[in-house]
Design a protein around this motif. Structure first.
Motif, short mmCIF file in Angstrom:
data_model
loop_
_atom_site.label_atom_id
_atom_site.label_comp_id
_atom_site.label_asym_id
_atom_site.label_seq_id
_atom_site.Cartn_x
_atom_site.Cartn_y
_atom_site.Cartn_z
N ALA A 90 0.82 -1.21 0.00
CA ALA A 90 0.00 0.00 0.00
C ALA A 90 0.86 1.26 0.00
O ALA A 90 0.46 2.30 -0.53
CB ALA A 90 -0.93 0.00 1.21
N THR A 91 2.03 1.17 0.59
CA THR A 91 2.94 2.31 0.65
C THR A 91 3.67 2.53 -0.66
O THR A 91 3.90 3.67 -1.08
CB THR A 91 3.96 2.11 1.78
OG1 THR A 91 3.27 1.92 3.02
CG2 THR A 91 4.90 3.31 1.89
N LYS A 92 4.00 1.46 -1.36
CA LYS A 92 4.93 1.55 -2.48
C LYS A 92 4.31 1.30 -3.85
O LYS A 92 4.82 1.81 -4.86
CB LYS A 92 6.07 0.53 -2.26
CG LYS A 92 6.89 0.77 -1.01
CD LYS A 92 7.85 -0.39 -0.75
CE LYS A 92 8.70 -0.15 0.49
NZ LYS A 92 9.69 0.95 0.27
N ALA A 93 3.23 0.50 -3.93
CA ALA A 93 2.70 0.09 -5.24
C ALA A 93 1.39 0.81 -5.55
O ALA A 93 0.40 0.62 -4.85
CB ALA A 93 2.48 -1.41 -5.26
N GLU A 94 1.40 1.61 -6.61
CA GLU A 94 0.17 2.32 -6.99
C GLU A 94 -0.82 1.37 -7.65
O GLU A 94 -2.03 1.45 -7.41
CB GLU A 94 0.49 3.46 -7.94
CG GLU A 94 -0.75 4.26 -8.34
CD GLU A 94 -0.43 5.49 -9.16
OE1 GLU A 94 -1.37 6.08 -9.72
OE2 GLU A 94 0.76 5.85 -9.25
N THR A 95 -0.34 0.46 -8.46
CA THR A 95 -1.23 -0.48 -9.14
C THR A 95 -0.73 -1.91 -8.98
O THR A 95 0.47 -2.17 -8.90
CB THR A 95 -1.37 -0.18 -10.64
OG1 THR A 95 -0.08 -0.30 -11.27
CG2 THR A 95 -1.90 1.23 -10.86
N ILE A 96 -1.69 -2.82 -8.93
CA ILE A 96 -1.44 -4.27 -8.93
C ILE A 96 -2.16 -4.86 -10.13
O ILE A 96 -3.37 -4.65 -10.29
CB ILE A 96 -1.95 -4.94 -7.64
CG1 ILE A 96 -1.25 -4.36 -6.41
CG2 ILE A 96 -1.76 -6.45 -7.71
CD1 ILE A 96 -1.83 -4.86 -5.09
N GLU A 97 -1.43 -5.56 -10.97
CA GLU A 97 -2.03 -6.23 -12.12
C GLU A 97 -1.86 -7.73 -11.96
O GLU A 97 -0.79 -8.20 -11.57
CB GLU A 97 -1.36 -5.76 -13.41
CG GLU A 97 -1.52 -4.26 -13.67
CD GLU A 97 -0.75 -3.79 -14.89
OE1 GLU A 97 -0.05 -4.65 -15.51
OE2 GLU A 97 -0.83 -2.60 -15.22
N VAL A 98 -2.91 -8.47 -12.25
CA VAL A 98 -2.84 -9.93 -12.13
C VAL A 98 -3.44 -10.58 -13.37
O VAL A 98 -4.32 -10.03 -14.02
CB VAL A 98 -3.58 -10.44 -10.87
CG1 VAL A 98 -2.88 -10.00 -9.61
CG2 VAL A 98 -5.04 -10.01 -10.87
N GLY A 99 -2.94 -11.78 -13.66
CA GLY A 99 -3.49 -12.58 -14.74
C GLY A 99 -4.44 -13.62 -14.19
O GLY A 99 -5.00 -13.46 -13.11
N GLU A 100 -4.62 -14.69 -14.94
CA GLU A 100 -5.53 -15.75 -14.52
C GLU A 100 -4.82 -16.74 -13.59
O GLU A 100 -3.72 -17.21 -13.90
CB GLU A 100 -6.08 -16.50 -15.73
CG GLU A 100 -7.13 -15.71 -16.50
CD GLU A 100 -8.32 -15.34 -15.62
OE1 GLU A 100 -8.87 -16.25 -14.95
OE2 GLU A 100 -8.70 -14.15 -15.62
N PRO A 101 -5.43 -17.06 -12.46
CA PRO A 101 -4.79 -18.00 -11.53
C PRO A 101 -4.94 -19.45 -11.99
O PRO A 101 -5.91 -19.81 -12.64
CB PRO A 101 -5.57 -17.77 -10.23
CG PRO A 101 -6.93 -17.34 -10.69
CD PRO A 101 -6.70 -16.54 -11.96
N GLU A 102 -3.97 -20.27 -11.63
CA GLU A 102 -4.07 -21.71 -11.79
C GLU A 102 -4.22 -22.31 -10.39
O GLU A 102 -3.38 -22.05 -9.52
CB GLU A 102 -2.81 -22.28 -12.46
CG GLU A 102 -2.59 -21.80 -13.88
CD GLU A 102 -1.31 -22.35 -14.47
OE1 GLU A 102 -0.77 -23.34 -13.90
OE2 GLU A 102 -0.83 -21.80 -15.48
N TYR A 103 -5.29 -23.06 -10.18
CA TYR A 103 -5.55 -23.61 -8.84
C TYR A 103 -4.94 -24.98 -8.67
O TYR A 103 -4.93 -25.80 -9.59
CB TYR A 103 -7.05 -23.64 -8.57
CG TYR A 103 -7.59 -22.28 -8.18
CD1 TYR A 103 -7.59 -21.87 -6.86
CD2 TYR A 103 -8.06 -21.40 -9.16
CE1 TYR A 103 -8.05 -20.62 -6.50
CE2 TYR A 103 -8.52 -20.14 -8.81
CZ TYR A 103 -8.52 -19.75 -7.48
OH TYR A 103 -8.97 -18.51 -7.15
N ARG A 104 -4.43 -25.22 -7.49
CA ARG A 104 -3.82 -26.49 -7.14
C ARG A 104 -4.89 -27.46 -6.67
O ARG A 104 -5.77 -27.09 -5.90
CB ARG A 104 -2.79 -26.26 -6.02
CG ARG A 104 -2.04 -27.48 -5.58
CD ARG A 104 -0.70 -27.10 -4.94
NE ARG A 104 -0.84 -26.15 -3.86
CZ ARG A 104 -0.52 -26.42 -2.58
NH1 ARG A 104 -0.10 -27.62 -2.24
NH2 ARG A 104 -0.62 -25.49 -1.66
N VAL A 105 -4.83 -28.70 -7.12
CA VAL A 105 -5.77 -29.73 -6.66
C VAL A 105 -5.19 -30.37 -5.40
O VAL A 105 -4.22 -31.12 -5.46
CB VAL A 105 -6.03 -30.78 -7.75
CG1 VAL A 105 -7.00 -31.83 -7.24
CG2 VAL A 105 -6.58 -30.12 -9.00
#
Length: 403
Positions: free
Chosen positions: A372-387
């Motif tokens: 919150a102090t350092k990163a103005e934006t967070i970008e994420v792609g599609e997650p892969e879930y572990r079984v």
């Protein structure tokens, strides 16, 4: 005797709603929430034919069960297989009062709020350094480079672990949680890993192997003084190690995912850091790291208007309870300002509430503060879930930070 009990139990369960749902199928593990909703709608407790257990999916019923440790006993184990239940006997997780209270007091000394405050500055420094590094990199994997890296940088040192064995921590933690489910193919595949872990634990608890003054060394010293059993030391060290990794990794990865998907809420957090504790609670509520654990009924017990028979094993479905529309407004939505986010049961509740949740919160708050102090934006792609039998976890998540 076992056969007779099962016949009696099966006869009793004819009065209950039963289902052929397989909670441990790959399909349900990958996408569980509609199945959870269906189970909640079926009733307070549903008999799962395939596993010969009851499952409790509604919030209030799970909460009530967690606060009645006399009826819902942990002493017979919390796993769905006897092999692990027997191996874990005597640990804080697999015990009842008064022994449970004793061993928890011994283990809990370094995990009190006062004791953990001593680590706050160091944790924040490490979190700041990690986020600075990720900002320099630009893109990274939120699981390996963020969620796993931080716990692995603090937990081994707190336990006083030598250099050998550290490369096995994640595999050991994963295997330990996998074995809490039914003894299916996933659990069986991890038996050799568990065997290696127990062998290493038996060696590591020898006096002098763990750094003096560490959590692990203090536990060994307690055994030397007769405060706890020497024979139980491997299980007790496992109580420190296993829960401190996979669950935290799951929550930290999910935090990155949700904050990246909700940029307007991320900006609210950046503008008001007092929201950070609530952010972590909301993440744990919405994507509960431990899907479920079980208990055994010591007596007949009315739960939500349904009477369950003595001797039954009951699965408490935390991941469903935390999305129960009977307790939460818009339960499937992520809301960093949710007023009752802290009422989740993601850390358990009652006397068996997660002993290490203070450590998990300290780690999560430090990382979220650094972000919150350092990163103005967070970008994420599609997650892969572990079984995985027990942990709701992402195996890979492309991410990027921008200052």
């Amino acid at each position: 005797m076992k056969s007779r009990r099962r016949e009696e139990q099966s006869a009793v369960t004819l009065a209950f709603t039963s289902s052929d749902i397989d909670l441990w199928s790959e399909e349900v593990i990958r996408s569980p929430y509609e199945t959870y909703r269906h189970l909640r709608d079926l009733g307070p407790a549903v008999w799962l034919e395939q596993y010969q257990v009851f499952v409790v999916a509604r919030y209030q019923d799970v909460y009530d069960a967690l606060h009645d440790h006399e009826a819902f006993s942990s002493g017979s184990g919390v796993a769905l297989n006897e092999q692990l239940n027997q191996k874990m006997k005597g640990s804080a997780l697999v015990s009842d009062p008064p022994y449970h209270d004793h061993v928890r007091r011994v283990m809990g000394k370094p995990l009190t709020p006062r004791a953990l405050r001593e680590h706050r500055d160091d944790f924040q420094r490490l979190a700041d350094e990690l986020v600075d590094h990720l900002l320099e990199r630009g893109s990274f994997d939120a699981v390996v480079d963020f969620a796993q890296l931080f716990p692995l940088s603090v937990v081994p040192d707190l336990l006083g672990w030598p250099s050998d064995g550290r490369d096995q921590f994640l595999a050991w933690a994963s295997a330990g949680f996998n074995a809490l489910g039914p003894m299916n193919e996933r659990a069986l595949a991890d038996i050799p890993v568990l065997a290696g872990m127990w062998a290493f634990m038996a060696d590591i608890v020898q006096p002098g192997r763990l750094r003096a003054g560490s959590w692990g060394a203090d536990l060994v010293e307690a055994a030397q003084q007769g405060t706890v059993s020497k024979q139980l030391l491997p299980a007790l060290i496992g109580d420190y190690l296993v829960p401190s990794l996979d669950t935290t990794v799951s929550a930290l990865t999910s935090a990155m995912l949700f904050l990246g998907r909700h940029p307007e809420q991320w900006q609210a957090v950046r503008a008001d850091h007092s929201l950070i504790p609530n952010v972590l609670n909301e993440v744990i509520r919405l994507e509960t790291p431990i899907r479920a654990l079980s208990r055994v009924l010591t007596r007949e017990r009315d739960l939500g208007g349904t009477v369950l028979p003595a001797g039954a094993r009951v699965v408490l479905l935390y991941g469903s309870a935390n999305r129960d529309e009977r307790h939460w407004d818009s339960p499937d939505e992520f809301d960093v300002k949710r007023a009752n986010a802290n009422s989740h049961v993601g850390f358990g509740h009652g006397i068996h509430g997660c002993i290490g949740q203070g450590l998990a919160r300290l780690e999560g708050h430090a990382l979220l503060t650094a972000l919150a102090t350092k990163a103005e934006t967070i970008e994420v792609g599609e997650p892969e879930y572990r079984v995985h039998n027990t942990i709701r976890a992402i195996s890979a998540l492309p991410a990027a930070l921008k200052a």
